[in-house]
Write an enzyme that holds these catalytic residues in place. Structure first.
Site, PDB file in Angstrom:
ATOM      1  N   LEU A  29       0.815  -1.208   0.010  1.00 22.33           N
ATOM      2  CA  LEU A  29       0.088  -0.043  -0.126  1.00 22.33           C
ATOM      3  C   LEU A  29       0.745   1.187   0.006  1.00 22.33           C
ATOM      4  O   LEU A  29       1.982   1.273   0.395  1.00 22.33           O
ATOM      5  CB  LEU A  29      -0.982  -0.211   1.124  1.00 22.33           C
ATOM      6  CG  LEU A  29      -1.728  -1.317   1.228  1.00 22.33           C
ATOM      7  CD1 LEU A  29      -2.817  -0.943   2.580  1.00 22.33           C
ATOM      8  CD2 LEU A  29      -2.549  -1.299  -0.038  1.00 22.33           C
ATOM      9  N   HIS A  33      -3.732   4.662  -1.729  1.00 25.19           N
ATOM     10  CA  HIS A  33      -4.790   3.466  -1.188  1.00 25.19           C
ATOM     11  C   HIS A  33      -5.241   3.990   0.108  1.00 25.19           C
ATOM     12  O   HIS A  33      -6.564   3.696   0.450  1.00 25.19           O
ATOM     13  CB  HIS A  33      -3.916   2.099  -0.810  1.00 25.19           C
ATOM     14  CG  HIS A  33      -3.498   1.248  -2.190  1.00 25.19           C
ATOM     15  ND1 HIS A  33      -2.215   1.081  -2.333  1.00 25.19           N
ATOM     16  CD2 HIS A  33      -4.130   0.762  -2.927  1.00 25.19           C
ATOM     17  CE1 HIS A  33      -2.080   0.403  -3.132  1.00 25.19           C
ATOM     18  NE2 HIS A  33      -3.140  -0.027  -3.590  1.00 25.19           N
ATOM     19  N   GLY A 149     -10.082   3.953  -7.101  1.00 28.35           N
ATOM     20  CA  GLY A 149      -9.346   5.328  -7.756  1.00 28.35           C
ATOM     21  C   GLY A 149      -9.457   5.456  -9.277  1.00 28.35           C
ATOM     22  O   GLY A 149      -9.386   4.478  -9.915  1.00 28.35           O
TER      23      GLY A 149
END
Length: 288
Positions: A29, A33, A149
């Site tokens: 991550l 994130h 995203g």
């Protein structure tokens, strides 16, 4: 924060809640994130993140075996971002038998751009997302939200269409691309870049911004000029040592090439690109 590894344990952990807000990740991550988790948190009464490196979306020559698995560090970051439940299944937990039933998105959307250069990629993505949705939301009684995203623009569009066509009771929420100070889109694969490559990597976003400006300047002439503009943008990156797969101007609505009636509305367009720098493949996009 609770960490669970099996579907049964996940469902048990979520049974007391009505409205999960979900973020799917492959781990390793970064701040991008965490921004998804922070966007998800006010949407429901429990925030869930999954960490699973999905073999189904990797081609044989891609980096499935070497993709970083950093579960302990990932969980620490998720806890600091306010995540409530982490679902971190093994392959055997999520795919206890070979996954023969798969979701095949329509080729006119899934076999272009990323799908052209990564055949079967979106079959793997849709299949794991469908399964994760059933794992996370099966106990929900209220609204269900999933945050994705915009950096993976085509992926988000395909997932939205999948949810609509299957009438899944899930609201897909888009989150803006998180960028480094120099404009590079945050990505787990940025960690593969050498120091020199990292300094160069921002050129992909700069090339896409330049292509967007050229598309706007072309106005009604865009359909006739598009290929030349795209070729010029790709050539500029190639001259810097990149190996571009595509830099292109597309309609936001369906990622098809803009036609004459589309060119006068700048807000209807998106520029997307993917290119390899050294051994690392980067993607990015900008809505025009």
């Amino acid at each position: 924060m609770k960490i669970v590894h099996t579907i049964d344990d996940l469902r048990a952990a979520l049974r007391a809640y009505d409205s999960p807000a979900f973020v799917a990740t492959m781990g390793n991550l970064h701040q991008g994130h965490l921004a998804l988790v922070q966007k998800a948190k006010p949407l429901g009464d429990v925030t869930v993140a999954s960490i699973f490196v999905n073999r189904l979306q990797f081609a044989p020559h891609e980096d499935f075996d070497t993709y970083p698995r950093t579960l302990q560090a990932d969980c620490a970051q998720l806890a600091s971002a306010g995540c409530d439940v982490v679902f971190a299944p093994s392959e055997k937990d999520l795919y206890p038998e070979p996954q023969c039933f798969k979701v095949h998105p329509p080729p006119e959307l899934a076999d272009i751009l990323e799908g052209h250069f990564r055949p079967g990629f979106f079959i793997g993505v849709c299949t794991v997302v469908m399964k994760l949705f059933h794992c996370v939301f099966s106990e929900a009684k209220g609204p269900r939200h999933a945050v994705f995203g915009k950096k993976d623009y085509q992926q988000q569009m395909i997932i939205r269409n999948m949810v609509r066509q299957f009438a899944l009771p899930v609201n897909i929420v888009g989150a803006e691309t998180q960028r480094a100070e120099d404009g590079l889109a945050l990505s787990s694969r940025n960690g593969y870049l050498s120091e020199t490559e990292r300094a160069e990597a921002v050129q992909l976003s700069l090339a896409l911004r330049s292509l967007a400006r050229d598309a706007l300047a072309a106005a009604d002439g865009l359909p006739a000029q598009r290929l030349a503009l795209e070729e010029r943008a790709m050539h500029a990156l190639t001259q810097r040592g990149w190996q571009p797969d595509y830099l292109t101007v597309r309609r936001r609505s369906d990622l098809q090439t803009p036609q004459a009636q589309d060119a006068t509305t700048a807000q209807s367009l998106v520029v997307l690109g993917a290119a390899r720098l050294g051994n690392t493949r980067l993607i990015d996009n900008f809505e025009v």
